[in-house]
Design an enzyme around this catalytic site. Structure first.
Site, short mmCIF file in Angstrom:
data_model
loop_
_atom_site.label_atom_id
_atom_site.label_comp_id
_atom_site.label_asym_id
_atom_site.label_seq_id
_atom_site.Cartn_x
_atom_site.Cartn_y
_atom_site.Cartn_z
N GLU A 1 1.03 -1.23 0.07
CA GLU A 1 0.02 -0.04 -0.01
C GLU A 1 0.80 1.35 -0.03
OE1 GLU A 1 -2.76 0.19 3.18
OE2 GLU A 1 -4.03 -1.62 2.52
N GLU B 1 -5.83 -8.19 1.29
CA GLU B 1 -6.42 -7.82 2.77
C GLU B 1 -7.80 -7.63 2.33
OE1 GLU B 1 -4.61 -4.65 4.96
OE2 GLU B 1 -2.66 -5.24 4.31
#
Ligand code: BGP
Length: 466
Positions: free
Chosen positions: A164, A371
């Site tokens: 990320e 995720e």
């Protein structure tokens, strides 16, 4: 329901700083999070990962729980300063051994390890030299990646370089809420460029060292929906897609930046600044797969004014979630949306749409949902952790993922966040995500939640019962 393919991996995820603790033991160096979280007022109630959930000392017990749940793959990250206390140079063998033991224990239980090399805990020593803004950090990352390949590459087949970038660069260099707490978009773009270079160098090294496996990159998957059909909101939404999605995915999947936006940032701020060979490095080192972290979508409006950035870190519903760039776009609350206590919209259809958007833009790239999960204050009833909202959330998102697979998307695994309750970077321990509860009043004792047994059955039936 039909079963998922036999080779589909049912996993779960964590990250080093959020679970390990032992922040200064056995020769580990400090990371930027060890330092930052100790500055007063930076995190919710000054929580930090000094002890976290003590996974470093309870690894065997935690992997036994994974095995009991039937987990097929475990996504975890390596703490760079645990291996290289100064970021480069001298190797801390005790740190190398911790992950080597973890990998062996996983494999002994037939759990496939997926490693994330960088989940935000940069060695402080490298930050002191300029962190992600300087090329020497990208070169140190390559050295660190090579060390990991040489020590674990014989046993680990799934690797991701970064987790990320939008979050650690965006919060590190734009909102200032993560280390190094800078607020300067031009510096953010240059730091982000060094990350892409570090990624490309690590992919190149992976191939040069002939590691038998796949290497990818993990991004936030965040679909954007215009609040109204006005031309202004539509343009704002396109800009949000370009800045928050294409800028982060194109360099690692196409090997170059989106041209129009690149021309604009270079004209406006003279960034990113390329060094000779950067173009080629990006072009020649694209990913084997992409990891997608999906939690929510954002609703977008045009933003002619300034935005007060307000984030909800206390779990009081509707206490603020706004983010925007003046004259470009702003994220606002969807009046029809269903929200978590931390003001994240629950929108399972966004996972289908997001996966299909990736497929359309980047072709048949293999994907892992690295995720997905619900942050909540789990109810305890008669001593049992009855996290039914988490079960509902995960079930709806598995449905959504299956819909995309039915439309031809090559999704190879699903890793709910998180295996165990852990530290939420800015939200402390109150925001829970795990299948396993950790009792902070009772010596960090582990307890299986209702979702633990639910996911155990999902895995055992290959998704047929959920
Ligand atoms: C992702 C991170 C994770 C995790 C998760 C939940 O952005 O990769 O590390 O923290 O989000 O976020 P939060 O803890 O802020 O609720």
């Amino acid at each position: 329901m039909a079963a998922f393919p036999k080779n589909f991996l049912w996993g779960a995820a964590t990250a080093a700083y959020q679970v390990e603790g032992a922040h200064n033991e056995d020769g580990k160096g400090l990371s930027i999070w060890d330092v930052f979280s100790h500055l007063p007022g930076t995190t919710y109630q000054n929580t930090n990962g000094d002890v976290a959930v003590d996974h470093y000392h309870r690894m065997q017990e935690d992997v036994a729980l994974m095995a009991e749940m039937g987990l097929q793959s475990y996504r975890f990250s390596i703490s760079w300063p645990r291996l290289l206390p100064n970021g480069r140079g001298e190797v801390n063998e005790a740190g190398v051994k911790f992950y080597s033991d973890l990998i062996d224990t996983l494999l002994a239980h037939n759990i496939v390890p997926m490693i994330t090399l960088y989940h935000w805990d940069l060695p402080q020593a490298l930050q002191d030299e300029g962190g992600w803004e300087v090329r020497s950090t990208a070169l140190a990352f390559e050295e660190y990646a090579r060390l990991c390949y040489s020590r674990y590459g014989d046993r680990v087949k799934l690797w991701a370089t970064f987790n990320e970038t939008i979050v650690f660069i965006g919060h590190g260099y734009i909102t200032g809420s993560h280390p190094p707490s800078v607020r300067d978009p031009a510096r953010a773009i240059q730091a982000c460029h060094q990350v892409f270079i570090a990624h490309a160098l690590a992919v190149k090294a992976f191939h040069e060292m002939n590691i038998q496996g796949d290497i990818g990159f993990v991004n936030v998957l965040q679909p954007h929906t215009a609040l109204t059909s006005s031309p202004e909101d539509r343009i704002a939404t396109e800009l949000a897609d370009a800045i928050h999605t294409h800028w982060l995915y194109d360099p690692v999947l196409k090997g170059h930046y989106p041209e129009a936006l690149l021309a604009q940032t270079q004209a406006l701020w003279d960034v990113p600044r390329f060094e000779p060979g950067d173009d080629e490095l990006l072009r020649n080192n694209i990913c084997d797969f992409i990891g997608l972290n999906y939690y929510r979508r954002e609703t977008v409006v045009a933003n002619p004014g300034d935005t007060q950035i307000a984030s909800n870190h206390n779990g009081e519903p509707n206490s603020g979630a706004e983010f925007g760039f003046k004259d470009l776009f702003k994220f606002v609350r969807n009046p029809d949306g269903v929200y978590t206590d931390w003001d994240w919209e629950i929108w399972p259809q966004g996972l289908t749409d997001g996966i299909m958007m990736i497929k359309e833009r980047y072709g048949d790239i293999p994907m892992y949902i690295t995720e997905n999960g619900l942050g909540a204050k789990d109810p305890i009833i008669d001593g049992e952790i009855v996290d039914q909202p988490r079960i509902d959330y995960l079930q709806m998102h598995i449905d959504a993922m299956e819909k995309a697979m039915a439309q031809g998307a090559d999704v190879r695994g699903y890793y709910p966040w998180s295996f165990i309750d852990l530290l939420s970077w800015l939200n402390g321990y109150k925001k829970q995500y795990g299948f396993v509860y950790v009792d902070h009043q009772q010596n960090l004792t582990r307890k299986r939640k209702k979702s633990f047994f639910w996911y155990q059955n999902v895995i055992a039936t290959r998704g047929q019962q959920r």
